[in-house]
Write an enzyme that holds these catalytic residues in place. Structure first.
Site, PDB file in Angstrom:
ATOM      1  N   CYS A   1     -55.072 -74.023  13.394  1.00  0.00           N
ATOM      2  CA  CYS A   1     -54.002 -75.024  13.308  1.00  0.00           C
ATOM      3  C   CYS A   1     -53.239 -75.184  14.618  1.00  0.00           C
ATOM      4  O   CYS A   1     -52.809 -76.290  14.959  1.00  0.00           O
ATOM      5  CB  CYS A   1     -53.048 -74.686  12.166  1.00  0.00           C
ATOM      6  SG  CYS A   1     -52.266 -73.067  12.291  1.00  0.00           S
TER       7      CYS A   1
ATOM      8  N   HIS B   1     -48.106 -71.413  10.220  1.00  0.00           N
ATOM      9  CA  HIS B   1     -48.943 -72.614  10.192  1.00  0.00           C
ATOM     10  C   HIS B   1     -48.317 -73.711  11.042  1.00  0.00           C
ATOM     11  O   HIS B   1     -47.146 -74.065  10.863  1.00  0.00           O
ATOM     12  CB  HIS B   1     -49.118 -73.108   8.756  1.00  0.00           C
ATOM     13  CG  HIS B   1     -49.983 -74.317   8.637  1.00  0.00           C
ATOM     14  ND1 HIS B   1     -51.291 -74.334   9.058  1.00  0.00           N
ATOM     15  CD2 HIS B   1     -49.724 -75.564   8.159  1.00  0.00           C
ATOM     16  CE1 HIS B   1     -51.809 -75.532   8.837  1.00  0.00           C
ATOM     17  NE2 HIS B   1     -50.877 -76.292   8.303  1.00  0.00           N
TER      18      HIS B   1
END
Length: 734
Positions: free
Chosen positions: A383, A639
């Site tokens: 990510c 994330h």
């Protein structure tokens, strides 16, 4: 049976044909154009029939009414096979009756609904869009529209339906004839497993008039153990409402696909855009962006307060208890168990091109990027890299020119990166495997496996992959100069007020560390004072859409903070002074410097003389040097996601998450990336800074709140400045 000069009904899927004609029909190949630039004859959404196929993979075909529901073919021309989607004859006939090419494509994008519509037969229950509302109805006939005067003509197909009211009554035939509905008018098909067994229509007497009523025939056997008991005269609305599969409760959150049933039994679908407690309420409510416009809904405003932004008549606010998971995306245990990983939808075909794709313009960004399976597909802790690449290369003009080098000087990894960027800009989607090939070439095995921070990847990207000189040239205390690709904010929390902005953080950090920019940067990447997801100095930071670095440039004219004349001195101790606009850099001309520091509270300050270019006139206005915000990287629970400005329009913002959803388990599943339009961020940032700093993040729309509270890096560019100069250093092991 003919019902008019050009309309017929079909009791079966099609009329009987001779053996010869059947063989001819079986060889027919139909298609719809789903992408590609409009060419002579064919355009997106056009239905055609294949006449021949060239060796270059192009289809030569006849075109059926582009932009109109016309079943008479015209000469079409050539279209690339990869730009089309194959159709059966039945599918082509249904789509052809939809006059708008864009509505055809919209229906095709919902493969599950379109498949169900293609399988409809008389007696099936549906929900149709009618007079700005959604009405339950029963399919009566499949209608052929148009005379077939020539062998090449293709009859269009529509649906004749009978509306059902809340008391199970079918609309009497004495009313005005109902229109023939297109496949695009059907917004929901009630699955057969949700319809009570034996549900039929019977003519009965009721007050002297004959009408049809939905009834259940009790003599029909009740197969299966999962069917719910049904009352003698169960309403169609109840059937629709009760068809949600029996599954364990699913927690609802922002981004969840839900359905809501109103008091009339009509089901509407949408996605949760906001969760919270509206003013005047005590329970949790959901703000839902509906799939279709509904009269009486808003554009994200509830009781004069905006919670998110969407199209008009598309925002519905209801208590969260009224929401249920969208059953169209809920699979029963039996279906889940029989689904095989080999049934994963194939990645759209893509043909490499030798030409580099330019950054996506504002006019095309939404249609290319927005949706699921869009952007860059995440895989194994990628990510940080996905969010960075999407921010830098999807729409940025400044960063784009950095990687324009002669082909003979490019390393293999640079070619891989270009391939990723070109595919992103042409197709709007890059599969995980393409990115994994790039990660494996970054010189360290940890890039393909471990969690990383964007700043580490950015340094490798510019220095080793693109072989670019540092984006920033910084002059620190003592006159030493050093290069950097990102700028880390360093300061004490006490130096800032309760409402930090990026402008104040940058000014304070540079002044405290005695750092200046030697040259005006073309790209400035600023890292906020936080350490990944473990620590952040401020609970929220307000973005500065325009960053003024005039007073941070070394050997550049500056303006006196008091009178506007050319400044000769600057003072670090004046920075937090509450009487002199705290947080603003303070520089003074000789006169103002003497007056300001004659105050007893500033007598101990130590102003420093500024280095100015020779020949600077005191009366000439100082030009301001500003940079524009074009991207923000955010982190939450390890994330990374990103917000990207894709054009000059104030609302031109996208939100990208490379792992927004997941299909399947950890072993055989895959991540589903998603790009969402985020105009509410533009609305928020368009407010004056003084107003912004008074806003509580808890009351901001969900995505805006996420940016304020989770921001990690802010990306700025100066479009009028030349890009950094490529260097000859930096290599990576293949």
């Amino acid at each position: 049976m003919q019902t008019g000069n050009s309309t017929f009904f079909i009791t079966e899927r099609g009329p009987e044909r001779s053996t010869m004609e059947s063989r001819s029909v079986s060889k027919e190949r139909f298609f719809i154009v789903i992408r590609g630039k409009s060419r002579k004859g064919f355009c997106r959404g056009c239905v055609g029939r294949v006449e021949a196929e060239t060796a270059q993979g192009e289809l030569m075909g006849l075109m059926y009414g582009c932009g109109s529901n016309n079943g008479t073919p015209k000469s079409g021309g050539l279209v690339k096979a990869e730009d089309t989607y194959p159709l059966s004859r039945h599918q082509a006939q249904l789509l052809l009756y939809i006059s708008s090419p864009s509505r055809r494509l919209e229906l095709m994008s919902n493969a599950q609904l379109f498949s169900a519509i293609c399988d409809l037969s008389p007696g099936d229950l549906v929900l149709v869009a009618h007079k700005k509302g959604h009405v339950p109805a029963v399919v009566k006939n499949l209608m052929q529209i148009g005379k077939k005067e020539n062998r090449e003509d293709l009859n269009m197909l529509g649906f004749e339906v009978e509306f059902v009211d809340s008391e199970n009554n079918v609309s009497p035939s004495k009313l005005a004839p109902q229109p023939i509905f297109t496949a695009a008018d059907i917004i929901q098909v009630v699955p057969s497993y949700a319809v009570p067994l034996g549900l039929q229509f019977r003519n009965i007497e009721n007050g002297g008039s004959r009408r049809k009523v939905v009834m259940r025939i009790n003599s029909m056997p009740n197969f299966g153990t999962s069917a719910r008991p049904v009352m003698e005269h169960q309403s169609v609305q109840s059937v629709i409402r009760n068809q949600i599969l029996s599954t364990s409760p699913v927690p609802l959150e922002v981004g969840s696909l839900v359905e809501v049933v109103n008091n009339a039994g009509i089901t509407v679908y949408g996605v949760i855009r906001w969760l919270g407690t509206p003013e005047g309420k005590v329970d949790t409510w959901a703000g839902i962006e509906l799939d279709f416009e509904v009269k009486g809904c808003s554009d994200g405003v509830y009781k004069d307060r905006r919670y998110f932004t969407c199209k008009g008549n598309s925002a519905l606010f209801v208590p969260i208890t009224k929401c249920s998971p969208d059953r169209r995306f809920v699979r029963s245990s039996e279906v889940t168990e029989t689904f095989k990983s080999t049934e994963v939808p194939p990645v759209p075909s893509y043909e490499e091109s030798e030409e580099d794709a330019p950054p996506v313009p504002e006019s095309k960004a939404v249609s290319l990027f927005v949706g699921k399976m869009k952007g860059i597909q995440g895989h194994i802790n990628s990510c940080y890299l996905d969010a960075t690449l999407f921010s830098l290369f999807s729409s940025s003009v400044t960063v784009d020119a950095i990687c324009n080098k002669p082909a003979d000087k490019e390393q293999p990894i640079t070619c891989i990166l270009k391939s990723i960027v070109n595919r992103l800009r042409r197709q709007g989607f890059v599969p995980a495997q393409s990115v994994m090939n790039f990660r494996k070439k970054l010189g360290c095995e940890t890039f393909s496996k471990n969690e990383k921070d964007p700043e580490e990847f950015i340094s490798v990207l510019f220095q080793k992959v693109l072989c670019i000189e540092p984006l920033l040239k910084l002059r620190s205390e003592g006159g030493t100069s050093q290069g950097a690709y990102t700028l880390q904010i360093f300061l004490e929390k006490e130096q800032m007020g309760q409402t930090p902005t990026v402008q104040k953080l940058l000014d304070t950090s540079c002044m405290s560390g005695d750092i200046k920019f030697e040259t005006m940067p073309s790209c400035l990447i600023i890292q906020m004072p936080r350490c990944g997801n473990k620590y952040k100095m401020f609970s929220h930071i307000f973005p500065s859409t325009e960053l003024d670095i005039t007073d941070l440039l070394y050997n550049s004219p500056r303006e006196c903070f008091i009178c506007g004349q050319t400044a000769r001195f600057e003072c670090l101790q004046c920075l937090p002074d509450g009487k002199l606009q705290p947080g603003r850099i303070k520089q003074y001309c000789s006169t103002c410097n003497t007056q300001v520091h004659s105050h007893r509270s500033r007598c101990s300050h130590s102003p420093r003389a500024l280095v100015l270019p020779a020949g600077v006139s005191a009366d000439v206005p100082v030009p301001r040097h500003t940079m524009q915000l074009f991207g923000v990287l955010c982190i939450q629970t390890s994330h990374y996601v990103s917000f990207v400005k894709y054009g000059p329009g104030s609302q031109s913002w996208l939100f990208f998450d490379s792992m927004a959803d997941r299909y399947g388990d950890d072993q055989s599943g895959y991540n589903i990336p998603e790009v969402r339009a985020c105009p509410e961020l533009g609305d928020f940032l368009s407010r004056p800074e003084e107003e912004l700093t008074r806003v509580s993040p808890a009351q901001a729309p969900e995505l805006v709140r996420r940016l304020l509270c989770d921001s990690y890096m802010f990306l700025y560019h100066s479009p009028e400045m030349p890009v950094s100069i490529p260097n000859n250093g930096g290599t990576l092991d293949p």
